[in-house]
Design a protein around this motif. Structure first.
Motif, PDB file in Angstrom:
ATOM      1  N   LEU A 211       0.822  -1.198   0.000  1.00 53.07           N
ATOM      2  CA  LEU A 211       0.000   0.000   0.000  1.00 53.07           C
ATOM      3  C   LEU A 211       0.867   1.264   0.000  1.00 53.07           C
ATOM      4  CD1 LEU A 211      -2.858   1.272   0.228  1.00 53.07           C
ATOM      5  CD2 LEU A 211      -2.502   1.270   2.714  1.00 53.07           C
ATOM      6  N   ALA A 212       1.911   1.263   0.818  1.00 54.05           N
ATOM      7  CA  ALA A 212       2.793   2.430   0.888  1.00 54.05           C
ATOM      8  C   ALA A 212       3.466   2.670  -0.460  1.00 54.05           C
ATOM      9  CB  ALA A 212       3.831   2.234   1.985  1.00 54.05           C
ATOM     10  N   ARG A 213       3.874   1.600  -1.131  1.00 56.06           N
ATOM     11  CA  ARG A 213       4.525   1.729  -2.439  1.00 56.06           C
ATOM     12  C   ARG A 213       3.547   2.284  -3.467  1.00 56.06           C
ATOM     13  NH1 ARG A 213       5.965  -3.088  -2.845  1.00 56.06           N
ATOM     14  NH2 ARG A 213       4.443  -3.893  -4.351  1.00 56.06           N
ATOM     15  N   PHE A 214       2.348   1.740  -3.504  1.00 58.83           N
ATOM     16  CA  PHE A 214       1.331   2.234  -4.432  1.00 58.83           C
ATOM     17  C   PHE A 214       1.033   3.709  -4.168  1.00 58.83           C
ATOM     18  CE2 PHE A 214      -1.053  -2.060  -5.211  1.00 58.83           C
ATOM     19  CZ  PHE A 214      -0.014  -2.460  -6.042  1.00 58.83           C
ATOM     20  N   SER A 215       0.846   4.040  -2.904  1.00 61.39           N
ATOM     21  CA  SER A 215       0.434   5.393  -2.535  1.00 61.39           C
ATOM     22  C   SER A 215       1.510   6.416  -2.869  1.00 61.39           C
ATOM     23  CB  SER A 215       0.080   5.446  -1.051  1.00 61.39           C
ATOM     24  OG  SER A 215      -0.976   4.547  -0.764  1.00 61.39           O
ATOM     25  N   ASP A 216       2.762   6.077  -2.623  1.00 65.57           N
ATOM     26  CA  ASP A 216       3.852   6.988  -2.959  1.00 65.57           C
ATOM     27  C   ASP A 216       3.927   7.214  -4.464  1.00 65.57           C
ATOM     28  OD1 ASP A 216       4.487   7.181  -0.299  1.00 65.57           O
ATOM     29  OD2 ASP A 216       6.159   5.762  -0.375  1.00 65.57           O
ATOM     30  N   ALA A 217       3.621   6.174  -5.229  1.00 61.87           N
ATOM     31  CA  ALA A 217       3.711   6.268  -6.688  1.00 61.87           C
ATOM     32  C   ALA A 217       2.579   7.104  -7.285  1.00 61.87           C
ATOM     33  CB  ALA A 217       3.702   4.876  -7.307  1.00 61.87           C
ATOM     34  N   CYS A 218       1.387   7.004  -6.705  1.00 59.54           N
ATOM     35  CA  CYS A 218       0.232   7.674  -7.317  1.00 59.54           C
ATOM     36  C   CYS A 218      -0.173   8.963  -6.612  1.00 59.54           C
ATOM     37  CB  CYS A 218      -0.955   6.725  -7.383  1.00 59.54           C
ATOM     38  SG  CYS A 218      -1.677   6.312  -5.776  1.00 59.54           S
ATOM     39  N   GLY A 219       0.518   9.316  -5.530  1.00 55.88           N
ATOM     40  CA  GLY A 219       0.235  10.574  -4.857  1.00 55.88           C
ATOM     41  C   GLY A 219      -0.880  10.515  -3.835  1.00 55.88           C
ATOM     42  N   THR A 220      -1.291   9.311  -3.446  1.00 58.85           N
ATOM     43  CA  THR A 220      -2.326   9.178  -2.413  1.00 58.85           C
ATOM     44  C   THR A 220      -1.707   9.323  -1.033  1.00 58.85           C
ATOM     45  OG1 THR A 220      -3.750   7.742  -3.735  1.00 58.85           O
ATOM     46  CG2 THR A 220      -3.964   7.587  -1.349  1.00 58.85           C
ATOM     47  N   GLU A 221      -2.333  10.131  -0.205  1.00 57.12           N
ATOM     48  CA  GLU A 221      -1.839  10.332   1.160  1.00 57.12           C
ATOM     49  C   GLU A 221      -2.413   9.261   2.091  1.00 57.12           C
ATOM     50  OE1 GLU A 221      -2.261  13.471   4.892  1.00 57.12           O
ATOM     51  OE2 GLU A 221      -3.072  13.980   2.924  1.00 57.12           O
ATOM     52  N   ILE A 222      -1.537   8.606   2.828  1.00 58.19           N
ATOM     53  CA  ILE A 222      -1.983   7.755   3.931  1.00 58.19           C
ATOM     54  C   ILE A 222      -1.885   8.617   5.180  1.00 58.19           C
ATOM     55  CG2 ILE A 222      -1.602   5.637   5.243  1.00 58.19           C
ATOM     56  CD1 ILE A 222      -0.147   4.480   2.849  1.00 58.19           C
ATOM     57  N   PRO A 223      -3.003   8.987   5.791  1.00 63.21           N
ATOM     58  CA  PRO A 223      -2.940   9.864   6.969  1.00 63.21           C
ATOM     59  C   PRO A 223      -1.940   9.342   8.001  1.00 63.21           C
ATOM     60  CG  PRO A 223      -5.203   9.617   6.260  1.00 63.21           C
ATOM     61  CD  PRO A 223      -4.396   8.667   5.432  1.00 63.21           C
ATOM     62  N   ARG A 224      -1.285  10.274   8.656  1.00 59.44           N
ATOM     63  CA  ARG A 224      -0.194   9.931   9.570  1.00 59.44           C
ATOM     64  C   ARG A 224      -0.628   8.923  10.631  1.00 59.44           C
ATOM     65  NH1 ARG A 224       4.682  12.071  11.349  1.00 59.44           N
ATOM     66  NH2 ARG A 224       5.117  11.860  13.572  1.00 59.44           N
ATOM     67  N   TRP A 225      -1.819   9.104  11.172  1.00 65.03           N
ATOM     68  CA  TRP A 225      -2.255   8.206  12.250  1.00 65.03           C
ATOM     69  C   TRP A 225      -2.437   6.781  11.736  1.00 65.03           C
ATOM     70  CZ3 TRP A 225      -6.950   5.537  12.610  1.00 65.03           C
ATOM     71  CH2 TRP A 225      -7.925   5.883  11.668  1.00 65.03           C
ATOM     72  N   ILE A 226      -2.900   6.646  10.489  1.00 61.55           N
ATOM     73  CA  ILE A 226      -3.052   5.311   9.910  1.00 61.55           C
ATOM     74  C   ILE A 226      -1.683   4.708   9.612  1.00 61.55           C
ATOM     75  CG2 ILE A 226      -3.931   4.019   7.933  1.00 61.55           C
ATOM     76  CD1 ILE A 226      -6.191   6.047   7.725  1.00 61.55           C
TER      77      ILE A 226
END
Length: 285
Positions: A211-226
């Protein structure tokens, strides 16, 4: 908020074409489990520069053979008008009446000089209408946290409006975990005169590293608390999935309560996580 005159919500799912025969066999075992939930349709992704074209065709054809309503993705970058016309004719002959029209990305290593006849998704939307009239319901992509290549939310909204003005019927968003980002985006669209349904894209959380890899690639923010909670579970897969389920379940409930016109689930070709969310949300009721 929804009212008695609000159109029925649309709940749909997304698959990607497997790269191997084994992967296709596994997917064919998962699809009946997903279809039993009663989604409005299955969308099928299309790789960069058409790199999964044959796999997409195969997956779409199998879904259609099972009587399943299907919405193929069609990315235009790197394609000629003749190539896109051929694909559209192929889908039209299969009785497909819904498409997800995207700009897409060029394959790694392919230069801008090979970008084909289309530069942007709005050009594809216009082309579909010019060639096939109203034969297809056309959905496009939307980015509540704005597309990383657009440079700013304002420019991203301008790009989205061009797709709508070209004739898009609805939109599916990139996945996100901040409901306020979605509602803020919808408010901005309404102020800009955009009234088409904007369906939230939902990504179950089952694997934090992926998930972190996908999100970094597409610009999706994973909220800090999550992110912090997921990092804290380390290799404890069971805890990651349990926590991830509660996060996404809560997100879906807030979106539905806030009037979202439906949900589009990114299944990652797995029935389990989506089926659990679907049942607990009562989407089949």
């Amino acid at each position: 908020m929804t009212t008695s005159t609000t159109p029925k919500r649309v709940y749909s799912v997304e698959l990607f074409p497997p790269k191997t025969a084994e992967g296709m066999d596994k997917l064919k075992q998962e699809i009946p489990k997903i279809n039993a939930l009663g989604p409005a349709y299955f969308s099928v992704t299309y790789g960069a520069g058409g790199s999964t074209r044959e796999g997409t065709f195969e997956t779409v054809a199998w879904l259609r053979s099972q009587g399943i309503d299907t919405a193929p993705h069609l990315a235009c970058i790197g394609s000629t008008r003749a190539q896109v016309r051929e694909i559209l004719a192929h889908y039209h002959e299969q009785g497909i009446n819904r498409l997800v029209a995207l700009r897409g990305d060029l394959p790694s290593g392919m230069g801008a000089g090979n970008s084909g006849d289309f530069r942007y998704a709005n050009e594809l939307v216009s082309f579909v209408h010019a060639e096939f009239g109203g034969a297809f319901v056309i959905e496009v992509a939307a980015y509540p946290e704005y597309h990383p290549q657009s440079g700013s939310p304002a420019r991203d909204l301008e790009n989205f409006k061009r797709k709508v003005e070209a004739g898009a019927d609805a939109a599916i968003t990139q996945y996100f975990y901040n409901a306020d980002a979605y509602f803020g985006f919808v408010d901005s669209c309404q102020k800009a005169g955009i009234t088409i349904p904007i369906v939230p894209g939902i990504m179950p959380i089952t694997n934090y590293t992926q998930l972190a890899r996908f999100s970094d690639a597409c610009g999706t923010e994973i909220p800090r608390w999550i992110r912090r909670r997921l990092e804290g579970y380390g290799d404890d897969v069971e805890s990651i999935r349990a926590f991830g389920h509660e996060v996404v379940l809560g997100l879906c409930r807030r979106l539905i309560d806030g009037g979202a016109p439906g949900l589009h689930f990114y299944t990652m070709n797995q029935s389990g996580p989506v089926a659990r969310l679907w049942r607990e949300l009562g989407l089949s009721d």
